[in-house]
Design a protein around this motif. Structure first.
Motif, short mmCIF file in Angstrom:
data_model
loop_
_atom_site.label_atom_id
_atom_site.label_comp_id
_atom_site.label_asym_id
_atom_site.label_seq_id
_atom_site.Cartn_x
_atom_site.Cartn_y
_atom_site.Cartn_z
N PRO A 71 66.44 50.88 19.81
CA PRO A 71 66.56 51.64 21.05
C PRO A 71 65.20 52.04 21.62
N GLY A 72 64.21 52.17 20.76
CA GLY A 72 62.86 52.48 21.23
C GLY A 72 62.30 51.36 22.10
N ASP A 73 62.65 50.12 21.77
CA ASP A 73 62.20 48.99 22.58
C ASP A 73 62.83 49.05 23.97
N LEU A 74 64.08 49.48 24.04
CA LEU A 74 64.73 49.62 25.35
C LEU A 74 64.06 50.72 26.17
N ARG A 75 63.65 51.81 25.50
CA ARG A 75 62.93 52.87 26.20
C ARG A 75 61.59 52.36 26.72
N LYS A 76 60.93 51.50 25.94
CA LYS A 76 59.66 50.93 26.40
C LYS A 76 59.87 50.10 27.66
N ILE A 77 60.97 49.35 27.69
CA ILE A 77 61.26 48.54 28.87
C ILE A 77 61.50 49.43 30.06
N ARG A 78 62.25 50.52 29.85
CA ARG A 78 62.53 51.46 30.94
C ARG A 78 61.25 52.10 31.47
N ASP A 79 60.28 52.36 30.59
CA ASP A 79 59.07 53.07 30.99
C ASP A 79 57.90 52.14 31.28
N MET A 80 58.16 50.84 31.45
CA MET A 80 57.07 49.90 31.69
C MET A 80 56.34 50.20 32.99
N ARG A 81 55.04 49.97 32.98
CA ARG A 81 54.23 50.08 34.18
C ARG A 81 54.06 48.66 34.72
N ILE A 82 54.45 48.45 35.96
CA ILE A 82 54.36 47.12 36.55
C ILE A 82 53.34 47.17 37.69
N ASP A 83 52.30 46.38 37.56
CA ASP A 83 51.29 46.26 38.61
C ASP A 83 51.73 45.10 39.51
N LEU A 84 52.28 45.42 40.67
CA LEU A 84 52.85 44.39 41.54
C LEU A 84 51.79 43.44 42.07
#
Length: 159
Positions: free
Chosen positions: A121-134
């Motif tokens: 579940p921690g990996d899913l939280r990492k995906i949710r909190d990802m920083r995306i530089d468009l």
């Protein structure tokens, strides 16, 4: 009262702040003035119910919903102010108007914080909190397209 003479009890500190405020202020405004004193107590593990009892003893009886809502809004305003300050300190990048003269290699990873595999579940939280530089993602996509078109041209040349 606490045993430490350097730190007065919270009720006395709350009263001192409340006495310095205009009595016509709304309850939420008074709470916002007190949150710099309340936040270290919360961080130290003092229950919110005990803090609300201290506030009532200091002359500011607060309902739980008012306390929690104002606390969330105050924290959000502080977080946004900190983000704006950090963005103001970083130099602004001007858009590149001449891409042919300044070819910069795309960064290796335009999406930061991406886990290699999803296992917990921690990996899913990492995906949710990802920083995306468009902008970096766009450059990466353009570089991949250019590479793919070059590869197809070299394949056609070989045939």
């Amino acid at each position: 009262m606490t045993d430490n003479p350097l730190k007065p009890d919270p009720i006395a500190r709350y009263r001192a702040v409340l006495e310095s405020l205009d009595p016509r202020l709304r309850q939420a405004a008074k709470l916002r003035a007190l949150y710099p004193l309340i936040e270290p107590q919360v961080a130290a593990g003092v229950p919110h119910a005990a803090i609300m009892e201290d506030l009532a003893a200091a002359g500011l009886p607060v309902q739980r919903n008012t306390y929690i809502t104002t606390l969330r809004r105050w924290r959000k305003a502080r977080r946004l102010a900190a983000e704006e300050a950090s963005q103001a300190n970083t130099p602004a990048v001007e858009p590149d108007t001449t891409p042919a003269t300044k070819a910069t290699p795309p960064p290796l990873d335009a999406i930061q914080g991406r886990p290699s595999r999803i296992q917990t579940p921690g990996d899913l939280r990492k995906i949710r909190d990802m920083r995306i530089d468009l902008d970096a993602l766009r450059r990466e996509g353009l570089a991949n397209r250019a590479k793919a078109s070059q590869d197809t041209e070299t394949q056609h040349d070989k045939e």
